[in-house]
Motif scaffolding. Structure first.
Motif, mmCIF file in Angstrom:
data_model
loop_
_atom_site.group_PDB
_atom_site.id
_atom_site.type_symbol
_atom_site.label_atom_id
_atom_site.label_comp_id
_atom_site.label_asym_id
_atom_site.label_seq_id
_atom_site.Cartn_x
_atom_site.Cartn_y
_atom_site.Cartn_z
ATOM 1 N N ARG A 103 0.540 -0.970 0.389
ATOM 2 C CA ARG A 103 0.045 -0.099 0.041
ATOM 3 C C ARG A 103 1.172 1.034 0.012
ATOM 4 O O ARG A 103 2.087 1.363 0.656
ATOM 5 N N ILE A 153 0.449 8.349 -9.665
ATOM 6 C CA ILE A 153 -0.370 8.040 -9.250
ATOM 7 C C ILE A 153 -1.265 7.214 -10.295
ATOM 8 O O ILE A 153 -1.442 5.614 -9.825
ATOM 9 N N GLN A 206 -0.675 2.475 -9.536
ATOM 10 C CA GLN A 206 -1.583 2.047 -9.315
ATOM 11 C C GLN A 206 -1.166 0.709 -9.895
ATOM 12 O O GLN A 206 -1.924 -0.524 -9.480
ATOM 13 N N ARG A 243 -3.271 -1.480 -3.033
ATOM 14 C CA ARG A 243 -3.702 -0.871 -2.902
ATOM 15 C C ARG A 243 -3.004 0.960 -2.695
ATOM 16 O O ARG A 243 -1.908 0.997 -2.761
ATOM 17 N N VAL A 244 -3.783 1.915 -2.829
ATOM 18 C CA VAL A 244 -3.167 3.434 -2.686
ATOM 19 C C VAL A 244 -4.052 4.668 -2.924
ATOM 20 O O VAL A 244 -5.234 4.204 -3.201
ATOM 21 N N SER A 245 -3.533 4.983 -1.539
ATOM 22 C CA SER A 245 -4.558 6.661 -1.317
ATOM 23 C C SER A 245 -3.649 7.769 -1.808
ATOM 24 O O SER A 245 -1.754 7.984 -2.414
ATOM 25 N N THR A 262 -8.743 5.522 -7.208
ATOM 26 C CA THR A 262 -8.541 4.839 -5.473
ATOM 27 C C THR A 262 -9.350 4.735 -4.353
ATOM 28 O O THR A 262 -9.778 5.507 -4.445
ATOM 29 N N GLU A 308 -11.284 -0.660 2.330
ATOM 30 C CA GLU A 308 -10.590 0.126 1.733
ATOM 31 C C GLU A 308 -9.907 0.877 3.293
ATOM 32 O O GLU A 308 -8.819 1.616 3.132
#
Length: 381
Positions: free
Chosen positions: A117, A146, A150, A155-157, A184, A246
């Protein structure tokens, strides 16, 4: 077996210091990577000796700019945590990153090291705002970062800062919709605040920096809730939004007042009813590890009432609220010691709090009044 632990790892170094930042970050011309890897591993082993028979459910590499860490160091810390404690099957391993191309180039290696992540410090896609915030990346770099994240991470924030000087509601809604279009599962959306000791604080004191007033900030906050909710990323904490499932498991450990070990310069921890803090300055941390085998500066027993108060202040930030029975179990106190029942009844009648069995939560109408609600409903002495 006791609840799993969260592990926080602080990397203190940055390329430059942002004018709004009050985190423990430092600019150094040279970093001895071998020495830093050894120091972090020694600090981790010290915590592991004090916390046997636990699993780690999340690891969070924060900073500073931890995407400047060599991926081999990240891998070594993860391996050491696995060896010392063991990781849960679904262990969440997060690393904070900036969108600069040099750091993005490490994404594949960081994923191979075990990071699953990533949290990207975008802050804005607008060139003028990025310059105002002292960020070293461009809007296009942020977009590319971004997209690259991905590709490499499950998981991406990413973070955005709003309620900036002169920001109009329509501008923010447009920027937020652009952010949501990436798809996301998590966004951290922070209102700009003036923190003591920062360059922005100096400018504000001179009258050279004016952030939106309370009413304008409230309008921006309300719009944020409406837009994110419609997109399927409702707020689950004051500034954090996620698709269901998430949410940041690591940060939920903080907000639910679980045990967490903190290693690296300035890192804080809460474990075994104790508060811990490492030496903040990198050179002092390294010296302490060489001298003592760990970087601890503070290791203090937390009285039961202080633990209960902390649990309440953290838990009421969450949309789900706080489990009063858990606070009782963690502190050993009855809830009458840390909850003002009269204030809760009054605030509930005003629609600012809601109570469901053992769970107490701040409502959507109350969240902008969180500080005053906490001061009324939580007994601090």
């Amino acid at each position: 077996m006791a609840e799993p632990l969260a592990l926080y790892v602080h990397w203190p170094f940055c390329v430059s210091k942002c004018p709004y930042c009050d985190f423990n970050s430092h600019v150094r011309e040279r970093v001895d990577q071998v020495a830093w890897r050894a120091a972090l591993l020694a600090d981790l082993r010290h915590e592991a000796l004090l916390l046997p028979d636990r699993l780690v459910s999340s690891i969070f590499f924060g900073g500073g700019t931890p995407s400047l860490m060599p991926p081999a160091t990240v891998a070594a810390v993860i391996a050491a945590a696995q060896e010392a404690w063991g990781l849960t099957d679904d262990c969440e391993i997060t690393l904070e990153a900036n969108p600069n191309s040099v750091e993005v180039a490490n994404f594949a290696a960081l994923a191979s090291a075990g990071v699953n992540r990533v949290s990207i410090g975008v802050q804005s896609f607008d060139a003028q705002i990025l310059e105002f915030l002292g960020r070293a990346h461009s809007g296009d770099e942020a977009r590319r970062a971004i997209a690259a994240a991905q590709e490499h991470f499950a998981r991406v924030s990413f973070d955005l800062i709003y309620a900036r000087p002169g920001q109009a509601l329509g501008q923010w809604e447009a920027e937020l919709n652009e952010a949501l279009a990436f798809g996301t599962g998590h966004l951290s959306l922070y209102q700009l605040t003036i923190e003591p000791g920062t360059r922005f604080a100096t400018l504000a004191a001179k009258g050279d920096l004016l952030i939106p007033d309370g009413d304008t900030a409230a309008d921006l906050f309300d719009a944020t809730q409406a837009v994110t909710r419609a997109a399927g990323l409702p707020r689950y904490e004051v500034s954090n939004h996620a698709k269901p499932g998430e949410e940041s498991r690591h940060n939920l450990t903080y907000w639910r007042y679980g045990d967490y070990a903190g290693i690296g310069p300035g890192a804080h921890g809460r474990r075994l009813a104790q508060a811990t803090e490492r030496h903040r300055k990198p050179e002092n941390f390294i010296s302490a590890v060489g001298r003592n085998g760990h970087g601890l500066k503070v290791e203090a027993d937390l009285p039961a009432h202080e633990r209960a108060t902390e649990a309440m202040l953290m838990g009421l930030r969450l949309t789900e609220g706080v489990d009063l029975a858990r606070v009782e179990a963690r502190s050993g106190l009855g809830r009458e010691a840390f909850v003002d029942e009269g204030a809760v009844e009054r605030l509930s009648g005003q629609g600012l709090l809601v109570r469901n069995g053992d769970r107490l939560a701040v409502t959507d109408d109350g969240i902008l009044l969180l500080d005053s609600i906490l001061s009324e409903a939580v007994r601090t002495s």
